[in-house]
Scaffold this active site. Sequence first.
Site, PDB file in Angstrom:
ATOM      1  N   TYR A 145      -1.684 -19.869   3.543  1.00 35.32           N
ATOM      2  CA  TYR A 145      -2.590 -18.944   2.850  1.00 35.32           C
ATOM      3  C   TYR A 145      -1.905 -18.502   1.572  1.00 35.32           C
ATOM      4  CZ  TYR A 145      -5.235 -14.647   1.870  1.00 35.32           C
ATOM      5  OH  TYR A 145      -5.989 -13.656   1.267  1.00 35.32           O
ATOM      6  N   ASP A 240       5.238 -20.743  -2.903  1.00 34.17           N
ATOM      7  CA  ASP A 240       4.585 -19.437  -2.793  1.00 34.17           C
ATOM      8  C   ASP A 240       5.497 -18.554  -1.925  1.00 34.17           C
ATOM      9  OD1 ASP A 240       1.390 -18.211  -1.453  1.00 34.17           O
ATOM     10  OD2 ASP A 240       3.189 -17.210  -2.234  1.00 34.17           O
ATOM     11  N   LYS A 268       4.441  -8.543  -2.506  1.00 32.08           N
ATOM     12  CA  LYS A 268       4.957  -7.763  -1.381  1.00 32.08           C
ATOM     13  C   LYS A 268       6.271  -7.029  -1.723  1.00 32.08           C
ATOM     14  CE  LYS A 268       2.601 -10.882   1.826  1.00 32.08           C
ATOM     15  NZ  LYS A 268       1.564 -10.064   2.508  1.00 32.08           N
TER      16      LYS A 268
END
Length: 429
Positions: A145, A240, A268
Amino acid sequence: MNARTKSQSAFDRAKQVIPGGVNSPARAFGGVGGTPVFIARGERQFLYDIDGNRYLDYVGSWGPHILGHRHPKVITAIQEALETGTSFGAPTEQESVLAELIVDAVPSIEKVRMVNSGTEATMSAIRVARGFTGRDLIVKFAGCYHGHVDSLLVQAGSGALTLGTPSSPGVPEGCTKDTLVLSYNKVEELQGAFRQHGDKIACVILEPVVGNMGVVVPTEAFLQALRSLCTEHGSVLIFDEVMTGFRVAFGGAQERFGVTPDMTTLGKIVGGGLPVGAYGGRQDIMDKVSPVGPVYQAGTLSGNPLATASGIATLQTLKDENPYPQLEELSRKLCAGLSDAAQQAGLDHTVAQVGSMFTLFFNPDPVTSYAVSAKNNTERFSRYFHGMLNRGYYLPCSQFEANFLSAAHTDEDVQATIEAAREVLSEIG
Ligand code: KE4
């Protein structure tokens, strides 16, 4: 544990004005049933809900809180930034401080652009890779994802090469027709894709440790093949590292595994709990980005002072205090205890752990790809989830997510978690 009656009424209220009562579907308890817990506050390794219950937090806001909630240095930095204002829409020196910390830490990043989320980072990185190569095809892997980017919201195909079909209404075929979906860890599929399309592939994007299938670890052969094939064909390799960046090592998975991509996306932890994303990479690639180059990307609040202050304090504290050995050791101890508890309960399971991200899978086989992950016993997981929640342990509300340990968690917390898991796992059967 108090009954979560206030959470229930708060949820009923929220659903009147917010789709599903949540601002992100990951929080909706869709995979486990029941009512999301409404949070009053976080402190160190704990969350407190609006019914007065305390939970040991293994979600950490889905990754940002590697230092725990409200670390004094982070809070102080945000408070000090508040004294000067909240946003100017003009450059500030602090943005260079954060960029320099990232450039020093992440091997692949020579230049970096700040954005406001991981999704913005991956969306932008793909656009830059396409602009840099002049090619259209992108390769992703089923089960990874990368945020809700149109071209990446693609039906996770079977093992074969799958020309993407959208997995969400609202995404036109045109957005995904150039997205190839392969199976994670399958070197031969990757080789096949490059044999067939090599000179048309703009980029390959992957989670270098997957968090979004639950934790899935790449094989060394897979990482080596990614690096060599992208180099051979002039395709941009994008790691990623929104989840793994500053998580599995200060320099991310690329430092831990010694494989350097061409571009990296971050999120994050890099914002320490405030909205920050970033994408960066080789200078020749990043100089394609507006205003230096022709690839356009912009953002009103990109690099805003509050989020920048939070990110700087977080990265500087990680650099100064180096909690990684302790995080690794505590995570290993916890995973060994969870596995032993599942073993004692006679439950099929495997555990995957890299650094302080880990998943207890209710699956007899090691989860190496989406096809395997899809065989998880999610019904058993939901019973485990609620059993732990009712004992005061806040786990990710899906079998297809990673748990996170923070530097605030103690050995006693880990022991208590193992004991609670022993009780729950022996009950769920
Ligand atoms: P955001 O746009 O949510 O900041 O980042 C998207 C993203 C990109 N790349 C990776 C590897 C990610 O894990 C994410 C977001 N992760 C999810 C949890 N697995 C965020 C939780 C949510 O969507 O609410």
